[in-house]
Design a protein around this motif. Structure first.
Motif, PDB file in Angstrom:
ATOM      1  N   TYR A  76      -0.392  -1.714   2.876  1.00 17.71           N
ATOM      2  CA  TYR A  76       0.831  -1.087   2.371  1.00 17.71           C
ATOM      3  C   TYR A  76       1.618  -2.109   1.553  1.00 17.71           C
ATOM      4  CZ  TYR A  76       5.575   0.946   2.726  1.00 17.71           C
ATOM      5  OH  TYR A  76       6.826   1.425   2.473  1.00 17.71           O
ATOM      6  N   PRO A  78       5.209  -2.244  -0.030  1.00 18.84           N
ATOM      7  CA  PRO A  78       6.479  -1.574  -0.261  1.00 18.84           C
ATOM      8  C   PRO A  78       7.076  -1.952  -1.609  1.00 18.84           C
ATOM      9  CG  PRO A  78       6.576  -3.012   1.676  1.00 18.84           C
ATOM     10  CD  PRO A  78       5.304  -3.300   0.966  1.00 18.84           C
ATOM     11  N   ASN A  80       9.766  -3.440  -2.450  1.00 13.94           N
ATOM     12  CA  ASN A  80      10.287  -4.809  -2.593  1.00 13.94           C
ATOM     13  C   ASN A  80       9.229  -5.864  -2.270  1.00 13.94           C
ATOM     14  OD1 ASN A  80      10.065  -4.612   0.145  1.00 13.94           O
ATOM     15  ND2 ASN A  80      12.220  -4.998   0.592  1.00 13.94           N
ATOM     16  N   TYR A  81       7.962  -5.450  -2.158  1.00 17.12           N
ATOM     17  CA  TYR A  81       6.793  -6.302  -1.877  1.00 17.12           C
ATOM     18  C   TYR A  81       6.753  -6.823  -0.453  1.00 17.12           C
ATOM     19  CZ  TYR A  81       7.596  -6.504  -6.907  1.00 17.12           C
ATOM     20  OH  TYR A  81       7.912  -6.190  -8.192  1.00 17.12           O
ATOM     21  N   ALA A  82       7.920  -7.086   0.155  1.00 14.31           N
ATOM     22  CA  ALA A  82       7.986  -7.567   1.543  1.00 14.31           C
ATOM     23  C   ALA A  82       7.058  -8.752   1.791  1.00 14.31           C
ATOM     24  CB  ALA A  82       7.685  -6.424   2.522  1.00 14.31           C
ATOM     25  N   LEU A  83       7.140  -9.750   0.937  1.00 13.01           N
ATOM     26  CA  LEU A  83       6.405 -10.994   1.214  1.00 13.01           C
ATOM     27  C   LEU A  83       7.106 -11.697   2.366  1.00 13.01           C
ATOM     28  CD1 LEU A  83       5.812 -12.234  -2.431  1.00 13.01           C
ATOM     29  CD2 LEU A  83       4.276 -10.939  -0.957  1.00 13.01           C
ATOM     30  N   PHE A  84       6.330 -12.367   3.221  1.00  8.00           N
ATOM     31  CA  PHE A  84       6.934 -13.056   4.358  1.00  8.00           C
ATOM     32  C   PHE A  84       7.621 -14.324   3.848  1.00  8.00           C
ATOM     33  CE2 PHE A  84       2.936 -11.147   6.285  1.00  8.00           C
ATOM     34  CZ  PHE A  84       3.569  -9.960   6.591  1.00  8.00           C
ATOM     35  N   PRO A  85       8.957 -14.368   3.898  1.00 11.11           N
ATOM     36  CA  PRO A  85       9.676 -15.456   3.223  1.00 11.11           C
ATOM     37  C   PRO A  85       9.477 -16.818   3.887  1.00 11.11           C
ATOM     38  CG  PRO A  85      11.200 -14.017   4.391  1.00 11.11           C
ATOM     39  CD  PRO A  85       9.858 -13.391   4.513  1.00 11.11           C
ATOM     40  N   ARG A 143      -2.463 -10.044  -1.020  1.00  8.75           N
ATOM     41  CA  ARG A 143      -2.382  -9.958   0.435  1.00  8.75           C
ATOM     42  C   ARG A 143      -2.950  -8.629   0.935  1.00  8.75           C
ATOM     43  NH1 ARG A 143       3.546 -10.006   2.989  1.00  8.75           N
ATOM     44  NH2 ARG A 143       3.585  -8.067   1.804  1.00  8.75           N
ATOM     45  N   ALA A 144      -2.722  -7.575   0.128  1.00  6.25           N
ATOM     46  CA  ALA A 144      -3.198  -6.249   0.521  1.00  6.25           C
ATOM     47  C   ALA A 144      -4.707  -6.101   0.319  1.00  6.25           C
ATOM     48  CB  ALA A 144      -2.449  -5.178  -0.272  1.00  6.25           C
ATOM     49  N   ASP A 155       4.017   1.568  -3.130  1.00  9.97           N
ATOM     50  CA  ASP A 155       5.278   2.271  -3.340  1.00  9.97           C
ATOM     51  C   ASP A 155       5.976   1.700  -4.568  1.00  9.97           C
ATOM     52  OD1 ASP A 155       7.549   3.744  -3.158  1.00  9.97           O
ATOM     53  OD2 ASP A 155       8.181   2.998  -1.201  1.00  9.97           O
TER      54      ASP A 155
ATOM     55  N   ASP B 147      14.234  -7.765   7.234  1.00 12.47           N
ATOM     56  CA  ASP B 147      13.831  -6.517   6.584  1.00 12.47           C
ATOM     57  C   ASP B 147      12.711  -5.853   7.382  1.00 12.47           C
ATOM     58  OD1 ASP B 147      13.080  -4.479   4.938  1.00 12.47           O
ATOM     59  OD2 ASP B 147      12.485  -5.750   3.248  1.00 12.47           O
ATOM     60  N   LYS B 149      10.700  -3.719   6.551  1.00 18.28           N
ATOM     61  CA  LYS B 149       9.458  -3.552   5.773  1.00 18.28           C
ATOM     62  C   LYS B 149       8.487  -4.712   6.030  1.00 18.28           C
ATOM     63  CE  LYS B 149      10.816  -0.054   2.979  1.00 18.28           C
ATOM     64  NZ  LYS B 149      10.230   1.272   3.005  1.00 18.28           N
ATOM     65  N   LEU B 150       9.051  -5.898   6.311  1.00 16.40           N
ATOM     66  CA  LEU B 150       8.179  -7.041   6.616  1.00 16.40           C
ATOM     67  C   LEU B 150       7.343  -6.725   7.846  1.00 16.40           C
ATOM     68  CD1 LEU B 150      10.637 -10.053   6.172  1.00 16.40           C
ATOM     69  CD2 LEU B 150       8.912  -9.237   4.571  1.00 16.40           C
ATOM     70  N   VAL B 153       4.659  -4.115   6.970  1.00 17.16           N
ATOM     71  CA  VAL B 153       3.509  -4.684   6.260  1.00 17.16           C
ATOM     72  C   VAL B 153       2.625  -5.450   7.230  1.00 17.16           C
ATOM     73  CG1 VAL B 153       2.831  -6.419   4.571  1.00 17.16           C
ATOM     74  CG2 VAL B 153       4.586  -4.760   3.994  1.00 17.16           C
ATOM     75  N   THR B 156       0.508  -3.004   9.128  1.00 14.53           N
ATOM     76  CA  THR B 156      -0.619  -2.429   8.384  1.00 14.53           C
ATOM     77  C   THR B 156      -1.708  -3.470   8.143  1.00 14.53           C
ATOM     78  OG1 THR B 156       0.440  -2.876   6.272  1.00 14.53           O
ATOM     79  CG2 THR B 156       0.768  -0.693   7.184  1.00 14.53           C
ATOM     80  N   LEU B 157      -1.324  -4.749   8.105  1.00 12.38           N
ATOM     81  CA  LEU B 157      -2.338  -5.785   7.893  1.00 12.38           C
ATOM     82  C   LEU B 157      -3.118  -6.087   9.178  1.00 12.38           C
ATOM     83  CD1 LEU B 157      -0.435  -8.219   5.526  1.00 12.38           C
ATOM     84  CD2 LEU B 157      -2.436  -6.854   4.968  1.00 12.38           C
ATOM     85  N   MET B 172      11.846 -15.490  11.894  1.00 14.34           N
ATOM     86  CA  MET B 172      12.878 -15.268  10.878  1.00 14.34           C
ATOM     87  C   MET B 172      14.272 -15.150  11.486  1.00 14.34           C
ATOM     88  SD  MET B 172      11.195 -12.979   7.956  1.00 14.34           S
ATOM     89  CE  MET B 172      12.730 -13.264   7.098  1.00 14.34           C
TER      90      MET B 172
END
Lengths: 345, 248
Positions: A76, A78, A80-85, A143-144, A155, B147, B149-150, B153, B156-157, B172
């Motif tokens: 998935y 999203p 906003n990409y939702a990369l793990f910061p 990543r996906a 999305d 977030d 959404k994190l 994701v 789903t991974l 976080m």
């Protein structure tokens, strides 16, 4: 491959009603709709993040409605990409692989491989917040894809990018699709994305999937007025381009820029002008056409024109209809500037 | 440029009253103690004082850890789930702030009586009651800032919910959780009222300050106060600085 059966869901201000469609192996399926139509909710139901009130989701005939997201093997992305910061780009991409208990060497090799394909191998040590929007999007795609998902759920993947980055990524997306051979569901409000990338499209309006079909069919033959109004672009032509010339059947249409191969172009009905006699001007596309229908829309009149098999719709004012004396079955000349043609990459 | 913004000057003048009001007693007690150095040296060597300081630090630290152990899961639920009675639970968490601390001590004693009377358990029980809200609310705010959404994701991974919690949400939210832990610790160090009633012994530094004041007067209780403050403030400032660095 994936079958969505009469999904309904009330979720916050969204109401999804009886949504059914299926996605074929290797297909790029677009869900097209205005914002607020419930596209994201639908995508998250398919991902397993939200559970539907009613309906089923089948993957190769197996009911997966009750499976948690981690058991579905869908990726998935999203909006906003939702990369793990708190992780580097490398760790972001490696996240799914590590969970699959793949040996470390193998993880590093796979990450490098996919990063090279997506042109981000020089960013692996960076933290996501130091990347540009386009780079972040590539990392999210990497990543996906690296976990070889059954289904890629995107999305609005290009909504937050500037025009140039966007069209570049759209072009590359086609290449990645050939390279990785993924099946995708892609949610968007952009006709450009639908026409450039989509094999089939489902039009989503106010929580309902009102029309599903081949992208070209849906755009050229909207089932309802609602869909037609939403799509706006009524004239979609597909042909083979050779530089600045588009061949569609016997027609040669001059394009605003050089393109090669199979493309779709769109012309807005209001950009087509009608003459009774052929005028020779070099800058214009002028074609003989037969008037097949006249529809009164008040101040405007919609003509259905047949240009040697290709159907185009054109708007003219009521006064010019009377002035020109156009009647059904008559031969006229339809003309449009090359610059009025929108080429979908 | 526009004319001088007199309203802001006025507000700054009013506001600085409170800053001065907080700083003044701190500076004064340190200054006065500096003039009475002999008494400070004597107190530093008083085994009773050292024992009490040790008790305070140990119980406060234990309390902070316990409040995090239970507060972090609760904070996560409050941040992520909507359920019936959520507002009620949230209100209960904030209740300790409004109950007078002597009353807290009485309530605890009525409820647990001999199980906590005059023991380390009692000190920790009293501290936990008044400091847990800090741990819970900071954890909740920390998770709210992650977030969702994190987490989606990560799921789903292939990450389970618990795996997602430990590899995404917790790291976080950690700075916020840690600062909640520090606040819980600081609140515990400053608790007197409830401890006084539940567990006068084993003696903590807060209680000792009061006892010395009652028995020997201001001059005797001042050096312990200064030491207690020095230790509390430096640990507080150090931990805050550490979190600030991690946040960077």
């Amino acid at each position: 491959m994936l079958k969505v059966e009469s999904i309904s869901k009330d979720y916050r201000e969204f109401k999804l009603r009886e949504i059914s469609f299926d996605v074929r192996e290797g297909e790029h399926f677009i869900i097209l709709g205005p914002s607020g139509s419930g596209k994201t909710v639908l995508l998250e139901i398919i991902a397993g993040i939200i559970s539907p009130d009613r309906g089923r989701i089948l993957l190769r005939g197996e009911d997966i409605t009750g499976l948690p997201p981690e058991k579905r093997n869908f990726s998935y992305i999203p909006q906003n990409y939702a990369l793990f910061p708190h992780m580097t780009v490398f760790d972001n991409i490696a996240f799914g692989l590590k969970l699959r208990k793949i040996p470390r060497k193998e993880v590093a090799r796979k990450v490098r491989e996919v990063a090279e394909s997506l042109g981000i191998d020089h960013l692996l040590h960076r933290k996501p917040r130091t990347l540009s929007g386009g780079e972040q999007q590539r990392v999210a795609i990497a990543r996906a894809l690296v976990v070889k998902p059954e289904l890629l759920l995107m999305d609005e993947p290009f909504a937050n990018l500037d025009v140039q980055t966007k069209s570049k990524l759209i072009r590359e997306m086609k290449r990645w699709r050939k390279e990785f051979g993924f099946t995708a569901i892609h949610v968007t409000h952009s006709f450009e994305e639908a026409l450039s990338l989509g094999d089939r499209v489902g039009i989503m309006l106010r929580g309902r999937l009102v029309q599903v079909g081949d992208v070209r069919d849906v755009f050229s033959k909207p089932k309802s007025e609602e869909v037609a109004r939403f799509l706006g672009f009524e004239n979609i032509i597909e042909g083979v381009a050779n530089g600045r010339i588009l061949k569609v059947g016997d027609l040669r249409i001059e394009l605003p820029r050089e393109v090669w191969g199979k493309v779709r172009v769109g012309i807005r009905p209001e950009d087509i002008t009608i003459f009774m006699e052929g005028v020779k001007t070099s800058a214009r596309n002028v074609f003989k056409a037969r008037v097949e229908g006249i529809e009164d829309l008040g101040a405007l009149v919609k003509l259905t024109l047949n240009l040697g098999g290709i159907i185009l719709r054109a708007f003219i004012t009521r006064s010019s209809l009377i002035e020109l004396g156009i009647r059904e079955g008559e031969e006229v000349y339809a003309s449009f500037k090359a610059s009025a043609i929108h080429v979908f990459p | 440029m526009m004319g001088r913004d007199y309203a802001l000057y006025f507000f700054a003048a009013l506001g600085s009253f409170l800053v001065v009001y907080i700083v003044l007693p701190i500076v004064t007690i340190f200054a006065k103690q500096a003039l009475d150095f002999e008494m400070l040296v004597k107190t530093v060597h008083d085994p009773l004082v050292l024992e009490a300081l040790r008790n305070s630090l140990l119980t406060a630290t234990a309390t902070a850890l316990i409040s995090l152990f239970f507060g972090v899961p609760l904070g996560y639920i409050l941040a992520r789930k909507d359920f019936r009675g959520k507002n009620f639970v949230q209100a209960i968490i904030d209740v300790p702030v409004v109950i007078p601390h002597s009353v807290v001590g009485i309530m605890l004693l009525v409820t647990f009586s001999n199980a906590i009377l005059d023991s380390y358990k009692g000190i920790i029980a009293a501290m936990l009651f008044v400091s847990a809200p800090f741990a819970i609310n900071s954890a909740r705010d920390g998770f709210l800032a992650v977030d969702e959404k994190l987490e989606h994701v990560a799921r789903t991974l292939g990450a389970s919910r618990i795996r997602t919690f430990f590899s995404i949400s917790l790291p976080m939210a950690l700075p916020s959780i840690a600062s909640g832990g520090i606040m819980a610790w600081a609140r515990s160090m400053s608790e007197v009222g409830a401890i006084l009633i539940v567990a006068y012994y084993p003696k903590t530094a807060q209680i000792l300050v009061m006892e010395y004041f009652n028995n020997y007067g201001l001059r005797a209780s001042r050096p312990i106060s200064v030491m207690l403050m020095l230790i509390s403030l430096s640990i507080f400032v150090f931990l805050r600085w550490l979190i600030g660095r991690v946040r960077e």
